[in-house]
Design an enzyme around this catalytic site. Structure first.
Site, PDB file in Angstrom:
ATOM      1  N   HIS A  18     -11.220 -69.991  38.688  1.00 43.82           N
ATOM      2  CA  HIS A  18     -10.260 -70.312  37.059  1.00 43.82           C
ATOM      3  C   HIS A  18      -8.575 -70.995  37.647  1.00 43.82           C
ATOM      4  O   HIS A  18      -8.525 -72.318  36.618  1.00 43.82           O
ATOM      5  CB  HIS A  18     -10.203 -69.738  36.233  1.00 43.82           C
ATOM      6  CG  HIS A  18     -11.514 -68.194  35.165  1.00 43.82           C
ATOM      7  ND1 HIS A  18     -11.712 -66.951  35.192  1.00 43.82           N
ATOM      8  CD2 HIS A  18     -12.780 -69.298  34.905  1.00 43.82           C
ATOM      9  CE1 HIS A  18     -12.933 -66.653  34.721  1.00 43.82           C
ATOM     10  NE2 HIS A  18     -13.394 -68.200  34.200  1.00 43.82           N
ATOM     11  N   LYS A  42     -19.158 -60.567  20.942  1.00 43.23           N
ATOM     12  CA  LYS A  42     -19.414 -60.664  22.116  1.00 43.23           C
ATOM     13  C   LYS A  42     -18.267 -58.775  22.952  1.00 43.23           C
ATOM     14  O   LYS A  42     -18.692 -58.519  23.658  1.00 43.23           O
ATOM     15  CB  LYS A  42     -18.695 -61.505  23.029  1.00 43.23           C
ATOM     16  CG  LYS A  42     -19.409 -62.787  23.351  1.00 43.23           C
ATOM     17  CD  LYS A  42     -18.992 -63.247  23.823  1.00 43.23           C
ATOM     18  CE  LYS A  42     -19.645 -63.958  25.879  1.00 43.23           C
ATOM     19  NZ  LYS A  42     -18.829 -64.404  25.914  1.00 43.23           N
ATOM     20  N   ARG A  93     -19.583 -75.868  37.723  1.00 49.88           N
ATOM     21  CA  ARG A  93     -19.977 -75.060  38.987  1.00 49.88           C
ATOM     22  C   ARG A  93     -21.558 -76.094  39.724  1.00 49.88           C
ATOM     23  O   ARG A  93     -21.305 -77.353  39.735  1.00 49.88           O
ATOM     24  CB  ARG A  93     -20.089 -73.997  38.927  1.00 49.88           C
ATOM     25  CG  ARG A  93     -18.334 -73.349  38.979  1.00 49.88           C
ATOM     26  CD  ARG A  93     -18.862 -71.695  38.283  1.00 49.88           C
ATOM     27  NE  ARG A  93     -19.241 -71.619  37.074  1.00 49.88           N
ATOM     28  CZ  ARG A  93     -19.894 -70.650  36.485  1.00 49.88           C
ATOM     29  NH1 ARG A  93     -19.055 -69.641  36.957  1.00 49.88           N
ATOM     30  NH2 ARG A  93     -20.197 -70.592  35.794  1.00 49.88           N
ATOM     31  N   SER A 131     -17.411 -64.311  36.533  1.00 53.83           N
ATOM     32  CA  SER A 131     -16.586 -63.693  36.013  1.00 53.83           C
ATOM     33  C   SER A 131     -18.419 -62.500  36.077  1.00 53.83           C
ATOM     34  O   SER A 131     -17.244 -61.158  36.279  1.00 53.83           O
ATOM     35  CB  SER A 131     -15.781 -63.428  34.292  1.00 53.83           C
ATOM     36  OG  SER A 131     -14.901 -64.040  34.620  1.00 53.83           O
TER      37      SER A 131
HETATM   38  O1  PNS Z   1     -15.717 -68.405  29.390  1.00 54.19           O
HETATM   39  P1  PNS Z   1     -16.701 -69.048  28.136  1.00 54.19           P
HETATM   40  O2  PNS Z   1     -17.837 -68.036  27.159  1.00 54.19           O
HETATM   41  O3  PNS Z   1     -18.214 -69.735  28.626  1.00 54.19           O
HETATM   42  O4  PNS Z   1     -16.454 -69.695  26.539  1.00 54.19           O
HETATM   43  C1  PNS Z   1     -16.836 -69.985  26.146  1.00 54.19           C
HETATM   44  C2  PNS Z   1     -16.253 -70.635  25.077  1.00 54.19           C
HETATM   45  C3  PNS Z   1     -14.785 -69.680  24.161  1.00 54.19           C
HETATM   46  C4  PNS Z   1     -14.921 -72.585  25.543  1.00 54.19           C
HETATM   47  C5  PNS Z   1     -16.498 -71.323  23.781  1.00 54.19           C
HETATM   48  O5  PNS Z   1     -17.819 -70.153  23.308  1.00 54.19           O
HETATM   49  C6  PNS Z   1     -16.071 -71.656  22.340  1.00 54.19           C
HETATM   50  O6  PNS Z   1     -15.319 -72.313  22.387  1.00 54.19           O
HETATM   51  N1  PNS Z   1     -15.542 -71.108  21.084  1.00 54.19           N
HETATM   52  C7  PNS Z   1     -15.278 -71.056  19.947  1.00 54.19           C
HETATM   53  C8  PNS Z   1     -15.761 -71.224  18.698  1.00 54.19           C
HETATM   54  C9  PNS Z   1     -16.238 -72.966  18.936  1.00 54.19           C
HETATM   55  O7  PNS Z   1     -15.365 -73.899  18.861  1.00 54.19           O
HETATM   56  N2  PNS Z   1     -17.379 -72.705  19.483  1.00 54.19           N
HETATM   57  C10 PNS Z   1     -17.549 -74.299  19.806  1.00 54.19           C
HETATM   58  C11 PNS Z   1     -18.408 -75.189  18.431  1.00 54.19           C
HETATM   59  S1  PNS Z   1     -19.486 -74.560  17.459  1.00 54.19           S
END
Ligand code: PNS
Length: 167
Positions: A18, A42, A93, A131
């Protein structure tokens, strides 16, 4: 006008991968806001509380200028618009990341056409770290020193110190 990118994620916990993306992002943007998603759905799967994750991020980023740590709930594009960001920054990645990231980026574009998603390829050293895999290794006593900031390594050790290994 300054260019601002939101780097969103769970950061449970922040890894060297990150930090690599944040530093690469700062070569393109004037400011990078690292935003933790507060996701009640979650919560049971999370190892660290939001407060702990914020603290670990702030500590790990204390020497990286033009950054900020924040959190959000709801839609990412709404948060990005509220913060007047031009872009959403995501790290890629291995190929396995692509499908999910593509879906997320396209959905975000449908929701708000003003905000672009920018993908940066993570440093080669971090291609296979995440992670989740780091947490799994640490849970069973594996050495993850080279994959996370020092403070995170200590927090992982502390977290798993009293946990029973096994079923
Ligand atoms: O590190 P992650 O868990 O892969 O991150 C995922 C994240 C936080 C980028 C994604 O789940 C997110 O943006 N969630 C907020 C809700 C949202 O806007 N979702 C996308 C369109 S439905």
């Amino acid at each position: 006008m300054k260019s601002v990118a939101i780097y969103p994620g769970s950061f449970d916990p922040v890894t060297n991968g990150h930090l690599d993306i944040i530093e690469r992002g700062l070569r393109l943007f004037d400011k990078v806001i690292v935003a933790i998603l507060i996701n009640p759905a979650k919560k049971s799967q999370e190892l660290f509380s939001v407060e702990e994750r914020i603290e670990m991020l702030k500590n790990s980023m204390k020497n990286i200028e033009n950054t900020e740590v924040d959190y959000f709930n709801g839609l990412l594009v709404d948060y990005a618009a509220k913060r007047k960001a031009n872009a959403i920054l995501r790290g890629l990645r291995a190929v396995s990341d692509f499908e999910y990231e593509f879906q997320l980026a396209l959905m975000n574009r449908r929701l708000n056409r003003e905000i672009q998603t920018v993908f940066l390829m993570t440093g080669f050293r971090w291609i296979f770290t995440s992670s989740s895999i780091i947490k799994e290794a640490a849970r069973f006593g594996g050495d993850v020193t080279s994959m996370v900031p020092e403070g995170v390594n200590l927090k992982l050790k502390e977290k798993f110190k009293n946990r029973q290994v096994g079923f």
